[in-house]
Design an enzyme around this catalytic site. Structure first.
Site, PDB file in Angstrom:
ATOM      1  N   HIS A  96      36.385 -17.208  -9.219  1.00 42.72           N
ATOM      2  CA  HIS A  96      37.622 -17.175 -10.022  1.00 42.72           C
ATOM      3  C   HIS A  96      38.682 -18.102  -9.419  1.00 42.72           C
ATOM      4  O   HIS A  96      39.368 -18.831 -10.143  1.00 42.72           O
ATOM      5  CB  HIS A  96      38.209 -15.758 -10.075  1.00 42.72           C
ATOM      6  CG  HIS A  96      37.591 -14.884 -11.124  1.00 42.72           C
ATOM      7  ND1 HIS A  96      37.606 -15.201 -12.463  1.00 42.72           N
ATOM      8  CD2 HIS A  96      36.959 -13.678 -11.041  1.00 42.72           C
ATOM      9  CE1 HIS A  96      37.006 -14.250 -13.157  1.00 42.72           C
ATOM     10  NE2 HIS A  96      36.598 -13.309 -12.315  1.00 42.72           N
ATOM     11  N   GLY A 130      36.928  -5.487  -8.344  1.00 48.07           N
ATOM     12  CA  GLY A 130      37.557  -6.644  -7.699  1.00 48.07           C
ATOM     13  C   GLY A 130      38.447  -7.365  -8.696  1.00 48.07           C
ATOM     14  O   GLY A 130      38.259  -7.248  -9.912  1.00 48.07           O
ATOM     15  N   HIS A 185      31.795 -13.688  -6.571  1.00 52.12           N
ATOM     16  CA  HIS A 185      32.304 -13.684  -7.955  1.00 52.12           C
ATOM     17  C   HIS A 185      33.821 -13.953  -7.953  1.00 52.12           C
ATOM     18  O   HIS A 185      34.319 -14.758  -8.748  1.00 52.12           O
ATOM     19  CB  HIS A 185      31.981 -12.316  -8.582  1.00 52.12           C
ATOM     20  CG  HIS A 185      32.514 -12.092  -9.957  1.00 52.12           C
ATOM     21  ND1 HIS A 185      31.712 -11.971 -11.074  1.00 52.12           N
ATOM     22  CD2 HIS A 185      33.795 -11.937 -10.418  1.00 52.12           C
ATOM     23  CE1 HIS A 185      32.464 -11.767 -12.134  1.00 52.12           C
ATOM     24  NE2 HIS A 185      33.740 -11.731 -11.773  1.00 52.12           N
ATOM     25  N   GLU A 186      34.543 -13.290  -7.040  1.00 50.29           N
ATOM     26  CA  GLU A 186      36.005 -13.459  -7.002  1.00 50.29           C
ATOM     27  C   GLU A 186      36.395 -14.847  -6.483  1.00 50.29           C
ATOM     28  O   GLU A 186      37.365 -15.450  -6.959  1.00 50.29           O
ATOM     29  CB  GLU A 186      36.655 -12.366  -6.141  1.00 50.29           C
ATOM     30  CG  GLU A 186      36.368 -10.925  -6.563  1.00 50.29           C
ATOM     31  CD  GLU A 186      36.672 -10.633  -8.015  1.00 50.29           C
ATOM     32  OE1 GLU A 186      37.504 -11.331  -8.617  1.00 50.29           O
ATOM     33  OE2 GLU A 186      36.044  -9.716  -8.577  1.00 50.29           O
ATOM     34  N   CYS A 195      32.771  -8.702 -15.671  1.00 52.08           N
ATOM     35  CA  CYS A 195      34.027  -9.383 -15.330  1.00 52.08           C
ATOM     36  C   CYS A 195      35.128  -8.833 -16.221  1.00 52.08           C
ATOM     37  O   CYS A 195      34.959  -8.737 -17.442  1.00 52.08           O
ATOM     38  CB  CYS A 195      33.880 -10.883 -15.552  1.00 52.08           C
ATOM     39  SG  CYS A 195      35.366 -11.808 -15.124  1.00 52.08           S
ATOM     40  N   LEU A 196      36.264  -8.491 -15.614  1.00 54.05           N
ATOM     41  CA  LEU A 196      37.377  -7.944 -16.393  1.00 54.05           C
ATOM     42  C   LEU A 196      37.948  -8.993 -17.344  1.00 54.05           C
ATOM     43  O   LEU A 196      38.592  -8.639 -18.325  1.00 54.05           O
ATOM     44  CB  LEU A 196      38.453  -7.411 -15.446  1.00 54.05           C
ATOM     45  CG  LEU A 196      37.974  -6.290 -14.502  1.00 54.05           C
ATOM     46  CD1 LEU A 196      39.065  -5.919 -13.505  1.00 54.05           C
ATOM     47  CD2 LEU A 196      37.528  -5.057 -15.291  1.00 54.05           C
ATOM     48  N   GLN A 228      43.087 -14.212 -12.333  1.00 56.85           N
ATOM     49  CA  GLN A 228      42.865 -13.434 -13.559  1.00 56.85           C
ATOM     50  C   GLN A 228      44.161 -12.853 -14.118  1.00 56.85           C
ATOM     51  O   GLN A 228      44.211 -12.464 -15.282  1.00 56.85           O
ATOM     52  CB  GLN A 228      41.872 -12.292 -13.282  1.00 56.85           C
ATOM     53  CG  GLN A 228      40.457 -12.783 -12.980  1.00 56.85           C
ATOM     54  CD  GLN A 228      39.538 -11.644 -12.636  1.00 56.85           C
ATOM     55  OE1 GLN A 228      39.477 -11.220 -11.491  1.00 56.85           O
ATOM     56  NE2 GLN A 228      38.832 -11.122 -13.612  1.00 56.85           N
TER      57      GLN A 228
END
Ligand code: K1U
Ligand code: ZN
Length: 176
Positions: free
Chosen positions: A138, A46, A134-135, A92-93, A51
């Site tokens: 962000h 995702g 999670h997204e 997480c990226l 991000q």
């Protein structure tokens, strides 16, 4: 194919609150395509526009292992459907190579627009429920490490610093 740079923790830009998308035009469609390229290159499941330093309410996701499950969520709203929360080991990226458990509601409803601007409503569980929460975080300037202890947060900062330094070295070695 265009790869977008991913912001890394603790970059303060990751704390920016995303604004609603007003119009799904060619620019947004190009951004969606670039975000999928970036997601696959980074081997994530995702990616929120926040991000990649675009502070609009846009999320791309693909939970498949063969790029066959592309999902786009524009202006998403999430409603927890149960009080029950379960821990899941998240990554997480923007916080590379740091993984830890976060507790979230196990079932949520998503109300959003898809990549063509069509409204949909869906009740989801499992990894999709974890990932969309999670997204969404962000988009609201929240990172999964914010749920961890102060000690774990400082360890995460140190780990990310080392990972980024290592990646820079590897890039320099490739160039030389
Ligand atoms: O938002 C992101 O940075 C992407 C993140 C999404 C996510 C993964 C796991 C739990 C919650 C949210 C990732 O894709 S992390 C890297 C990853 O590929 C992965 C990690 C755990 C399970 C499956 C994939
Ligand atoms: Zn993340």
């Amino acid at each position: 194919m265009a790869l977008l740079p991913i912001l890394s923790y603790p970059d303060p830009k990751l704390r920016t609150i995303a604004q609603p998308v007003k119009e799904i035009n060619e620019d947004i469609k190009t951004l969606i395509k670039d975000m999928f390229d970036t997601l696959y290159d980074a081997k994530g499941i995702g990616l929120a526009a926040s991000q990649v330093d675009r502070h609009i309410q846009l999320i791309v996701m693909d939970l498949s292992d063969d790029k066959s499950g592309q999902r786009v969520f524009i202006n998403p709203k999430i409603t927890p459907l149960v009080e029950d929360k379960k821990p899941y080991e998240e990554g997480c990226l923007s916080v590379p190579e740091v993984y830890d458990e976060v507790e979230r509601p196990t079932k949520v409803r998503i109300d959003a627009l898809d990549g063509e601007g069509h409204a949909f409503s869906e009740e989801v569980e499992g990894l999709l429920a974890v990932c969309i929460q999670h997204e969404m975080d962000h988009l609201n300037g929240v990172l999964f490490v914010d749920y961890l202890s102060g000690l774990k947060q400082s360890r995460a900062r140190e780990k990310v610093r080392k990972v980024l330094k290592q990646r820079e070295k590897q890039l320099e070695a490739v160039k030389a």
